[in-house]
Design a protein around this motif. Structure first.
Motif, short mmCIF file in Angstrom:
data_model
loop_
_atom_site.label_atom_id
_atom_site.label_comp_id
_atom_site.label_asym_id
_atom_site.label_seq_id
_atom_site.Cartn_x
_atom_site.Cartn_y
_atom_site.Cartn_z
N LEU A 1 34.22 -26.10 4.17
CA LEU A 1 33.40 -27.35 3.94
C LEU A 1 34.01 -28.26 3.04
CD1 LEU A 1 30.04 -25.56 3.16
CD2 LEU A 1 30.59 -26.75 5.25
N GLY A 2 33.90 -29.46 3.21
CA GLY A 2 34.51 -30.47 2.11
C GLY A 2 35.77 -31.27 2.58
N CYS A 3 36.48 -31.56 1.51
CA CYS A 3 37.64 -32.55 1.81
C CYS A 3 38.96 -31.92 2.21
CB CYS A 3 38.01 -33.18 0.40
SG CYS A 3 38.62 -32.04 -0.85
N PRO A 4 39.72 -32.76 2.54
CA PRO A 4 41.26 -32.29 3.00
C PRO A 4 41.98 -31.08 2.10
CG PRO A 4 41.18 -34.46 3.40
CD PRO A 4 39.82 -34.30 2.69
N ASN B 1 34.22 -21.37 2.40
CA ASN B 1 34.98 -22.30 1.16
C ASN B 1 33.99 -23.53 0.91
OD1 ASN B 1 36.79 -23.53 -0.26
ND2 ASN B 1 38.50 -23.62 1.16
N THR B 2 33.63 -23.44 -0.31
CA THR B 2 32.43 -24.56 -0.44
C THR B 2 32.93 -25.90 -0.83
OG1 THR B 2 32.17 -23.61 -2.66
CG2 THR B 2 30.92 -22.83 -0.99
N CYS B 3 32.11 -26.69 -1.02
CA CYS B 3 32.57 -28.18 -1.67
C CYS B 3 31.27 -28.38 -2.75
CB CYS B 3 32.26 -29.19 -0.51
SG CYS B 3 32.54 -30.95 -1.35
N GLY B 4 31.72 -29.04 -3.64
CA GLY B 4 30.65 -29.33 -4.85
C GLY B 4 30.78 -30.63 -5.43
N PHE B 5 31.28 -31.71 -4.43
CA PHE B 5 31.70 -32.90 -4.78
C PHE B 5 30.31 -33.64 -5.28
CE2 PHE B 5 33.25 -37.35 -3.65
CZ PHE B 5 33.69 -37.56 -4.95
N ALA C 1 22.81 -13.76 8.40
CA ALA C 1 23.36 -13.55 9.87
C ALA C 1 24.41 -12.19 9.45
CB ALA C 1 23.87 -14.74 10.33
N ASN C 2 24.83 -12.26 8.41
CA ASN C 2 26.07 -11.22 8.38
C ASN C 2 25.93 -10.33 7.04
OD1 ASN C 2 28.91 -10.51 7.21
ND2 ASN C 2 29.20 -10.62 9.26
N GLY C 3 25.59 -10.72 5.91
CA GLY C 3 25.17 -9.97 4.96
C GLY C 3 26.49 -9.83 3.78
N ARG C 4 27.53 -9.91 4.45
CA ARG C 4 28.77 -9.59 3.59
C ARG C 4 29.57 -10.96 3.31
NH1 ARG C 4 30.80 -4.67 2.99
NH2 ARG C 4 32.82 -5.23 3.55
N VAL C 5 29.33 -11.72 2.28
CA VAL C 5 29.97 -12.98 1.87
C VAL C 5 30.92 -13.20 0.77
CG1 VAL C 5 29.15 -15.35 1.67
CG2 VAL C 5 28.03 -14.08 3.45
N ILE C 6 31.83 -13.77 0.86
CA ILE C 6 32.65 -14.12 -0.22
C ILE C 6 32.55 -15.62 -0.26
CG2 ILE C 6 35.03 -14.07 -0.97
CD1 ILE C 6 35.64 -11.65 0.21
N VAL C 7 32.55 -16.19 -1.30
CA VAL C 7 32.39 -17.59 -1.78
C VAL C 7 33.57 -17.97 -2.58
CG1 VAL C 7 31.11 -19.62 -2.72
CG2 VAL C 7 29.80 -17.67 -1.95
N THR C 8 34.19 -19.29 -2.05
CA THR C 8 35.25 -19.82 -2.78
C THR C 8 35.13 -21.26 -2.76
OG1 THR C 8 37.83 -19.80 -2.90
CG2 THR C 8 36.87 -19.79 -0.76
N GLY C 9 36.02 -21.98 -3.38
CA GLY C 9 36.07 -23.49 -3.32
C GLY C 9 35.31 -24.11 -4.42
N CYS C 10 35.15 -25.58 -4.58
CA CYS C 10 34.80 -26.06 -5.49
C CYS C 10 33.45 -25.68 -6.14
CB CYS C 10 34.72 -27.64 -5.41
SG CYS C 10 36.41 -28.14 -4.88
N LEU C 11 32.53 -25.30 -5.38
CA LEU C 11 31.15 -24.88 -5.98
C LEU C 11 31.21 -23.64 -6.63
CD1 LEU C 11 28.00 -25.94 -5.97
CD2 LEU C 11 27.86 -24.17 -3.94
N GLY C 12 32.32 -22.86 -6.32
CA GLY C 12 32.54 -21.80 -6.94
C GLY C 12 32.59 -21.62 -8.64
N VAL C 13 32.87 -22.71 -9.14
CA VAL C 13 32.92 -22.86 -10.43
C VAL C 13 31.59 -22.71 -11.15
CG1 VAL C 13 35.23 -24.12 -10.53
CG2 VAL C 13 32.89 -25.40 -10.50
#
Ligand code: SF4
Length: 443
Positions: free
Chosen positions: A13-16, A49-53, A71-83
Motif C-alpha cells: 500500500l502507499g507511495c512509490p 506493507n502499510t501506509c500511515g500518511f 483470510a490467512n491468519g499468519r501476517v507480518i506487518v511492515t511499512g510506515c504504519l509499523g511505527v
C-alpha cells in the motif's frame, strides 16, 4: 528436501517509496526460493506493507491487516504504519511481527523465523550463508523461474516448471529501484541465466522507451548502464555467452561468470543430461579469456555421481587442470527425492564420495592460489563489505559475496559498507587477497 515451495502473499500500500521497499523484499524472497502467490488462501503467510500518511491510508492499512488475518491468519506487518506498533497490536494481537519502513532486513528475519527458506544445494540460487540477510549494498535480482533442461539429479523443472522469463522492462525497472534504494551490486540469478528470453522468443520489450530484445545480452547492457556492479550467476556456456564478453571487456558488467559445469567427464555429463560438451567449453574459455583477460570464472562440480569411476574422476581433474578456473565449489552427490538419477545403478559409496571431494578441493586450491597470486601488484576498485577497527573487508570484481574470497585491507579507514575504494593488491593466499588503500582517509 521440501516437496513444495513456501508461499508468501504480499500486499503493498502507499507511495512509490513504499513500493521500493516492497520490491526489495519481493526480490529477496524470490531469490531465496519463496513462491509469491496472489491469493491469501494459497499463502503460507502474508506480508502487508502499510501506509500511515493520512487517516484514510491508516484505516485502509488496518483494514487490510484485518482482512489478511481473517483470510490467512499468519501476517507480518511492515511499512510506515509499523511505527505505531502498539496501535496495531491492540487491534490485532495475533500479527506475527511488526516493523517500520525501510526495514527489509527485519522483515526477512521475521519471514525466516516463521517460514524457513528451502535449503537444498541442488535448487538454492543463493548460498545458505547468504540466506540470512543480504546487506543493504548488494541484492539478488531474479530474472526468470524454472528451467527447460532435465538434468537427472535436479527436480527444479518438476518443482517450478519450464523456463518463465520476466519481462525485460520489469527486470530493469526493479534493478533501477534497487540501485535507488542504495544497492551497489546486482547479483543476477535464475536457474539458467543464459536461456533468459528463450520462452518469450526474445520478444521486443521497452526500457526507458527504447525497444530491446528480451535476451541476456540486452539485459546485461541495460543493467550495465546503472551505477552499480552487475554480476552474472548460473550462466551456462551456450554460444550466446560470447555476446557478453565484450560488455565485460568494456567494463559495462563485471568480468565474472558463475558457470556451473558439474563434471569434466563426457560420459558422466551425458548421464547427467547436461547440455555442453567439455571440449567446446575449454575452447570457449580460451576465446573468452583472450578477449577479456580479467575474466574470472567460478564453477561448481558434483563428485560421486552414480557410475562415476576413478577414470571419470581423473578426467574431471584433468579438465580442472586445463580450464584453470579461478574459483571452484564442489558437492558430494546426494540423491534428491524425485530425481531421475536416484534410479541409476552403481551408486558411489559415501566414503569414496567424500574422499574424491577432498582430493578435488585440494587439487583446485593450488590452481586458485596461483590465479590469485597473479593479481599481486594490481591496482583494483573494490566494494567495501565490512569496516572493523583495524581492517576493512571488501570484495573485488572477481569475488561474489558469500561464495568467493575477500580483499582484506589492513588499517583503520573512514569508509562505509557500500563504498567503492581503490586498493593496491599486496598479497594473497588460496582464497583471499590482501591490499593497501589508495587515497582514502586514515583514521
Ligand atoms: S539446468 Fe539442470 S540443474 Fe540447472 S535447474 Fe535446469 S534441470 Fe536443474
Amino acid at each position: 528436501m521440501a516437496e513444495s515451495l513456501p508461499t508468501v502473499g504480499f500486499v503493498s500500500l502507499g507511495c512509490p517509496k513504499n513500493l521500493v521497499d516492497s520490491e526489495r523484499i519481493l526480490t529477496q524472497l524470490r531469490a531465496e526460493g519463496y513462491a509469491m502467490v496472489p491469493d491469501y488462501d494459497q499463502a503460507d503467510l502474508v506480508i502487508v506493507n502499510t501506509c500511515g500518511f493520512i487517516d484514510a491510508a491508516v484505516e485502509e492499512s488496518l483494514e487490510t491487516i484485518g482482512e489478511a488475518l481473517d483470510a490467512n491468519g499468519r501476517v507480518i506487518v511492515t511499512g510506515c504504519l509499523g511505527v505505531r506498533a502498539d496501535e496495531i497490536r491492540s487491534r490485532y494481537p495475533k500479527v506475527l511481527g511488526i516493523t517500520g519502513p525501510h526495514a527489509y532486513e527485519e522483515v526477512m528475519a521475521l519471514v525466516h523465523d516463521q517460514l524457513p527458506a528451502p535449503h537444498d544445494p541442488w535448487i538454492s540460487l543463493i548460498p545458505p550463508q547468504g540466506i540470512k540477510l543480504t546487506p543493504r549494498h548488494y541484492a539478488y535480482l531474479k530474472i526468470s523461474e524454472g528451467c527447460n533442461h532435465r538434468c537427472s539429479f535436479c527436480i527444479i523443472p518438476s518443482l517450478r516448471g519450464d523456463l518463465l522469463s520476466r519481462p525485460l522492462g520489469e527486470v530493469v525497472a526493479e534493478a533501477e529501484r534497487l540501485v535507488e534504494s542504495g544497492v551497489r551490486e546486482l547479483l543476477v540469478v535464475s536457474q539458467d541465466t543464459s536461456a533468459y528470453g528463450v520462452d518469450l522468443k526474445y520478444r521486443t520489450d521497452f526500457v526507458a522507451g527504447k525497444p530491446m530484445a528480451t535476451r541476456l545480452a540486452s539485459l546485461a547492457r541495460a543493467l550495465g548502464e546503472l551505477p552499480a556492479w552487475v554480476r552474472l550467476h548460473y550462466v551456462y556456456p551456450y554460444p550466446q555467452v560470447d555476446q557478453l564478453i565484450p560488455l565485460m571487456a568494456e567494463g559495462a558488467i563485471l568480468p565474472y561468470l558463475d558457470m556451473p559445469l558439474q563434471h569434466g567427464s563426457q560420459r558422466i555429463l551425458q548421464s547427467m543430461g547436461r547440455p555442453a560438451a567439455t571440449e567446446r567449453v575449454l575452447e570457449r574459455l580460451r576465446d573468452w579469456r583472450q578477449e577479456c583477460p580479467e575474466l574470472v570464472i567460478r564453477s561448481t562440480f558434483i563428485v560421486g555421481y552414480p557410475g562415476e569411476t576413478e577414470q571419470d574422476f581423473q578426467e574431471l581433474l584433468s579438465f580442472l587442470e586445463e580450464a584453470r578456473l579461478d574459483r571452484v565449489g564442489c558437492f558430494a552427490y546426494s540423491p534428491v527425492q524425485g530425481a531421475a538419477a536416484n534410479r541409476l545403478p552403481d551408486q558411489v559409496p559415501d566414503a569414496l564420495k567424500e574422499e574424491r571431494l577432498a582430493r578435488l578441493m585440494e587439487f583446485q586450491s593450488v590452481i586458485s592460489a596461483e590465479k590469485l597470486s597473479e593479481k599481486k601488484g594490481q591496482r583494483m576498485i573494490v566494494l567495501v563489505d565490512e569496516v572493523h577497527e583495524n581492517h576493512v573487508i571488501a570484495r573485488g570484481p572477481g569475488d561474489a559475496p558469500e561464495i568467493d574470497g575477500q580483499v582484506i585491507i589492513e588499517g583503520s579507514w573512514e569508509v562505509q559498507p557500500g563504498d567503492f575504494v581503490e586498493v593496491d593488491i599486496s598479497g594473497s593466499d588460496a582464497h583471499d587477497l590482501y591490499a593497501s588503500m589508495v587515497g582514502a582517509d586514515n583514521t
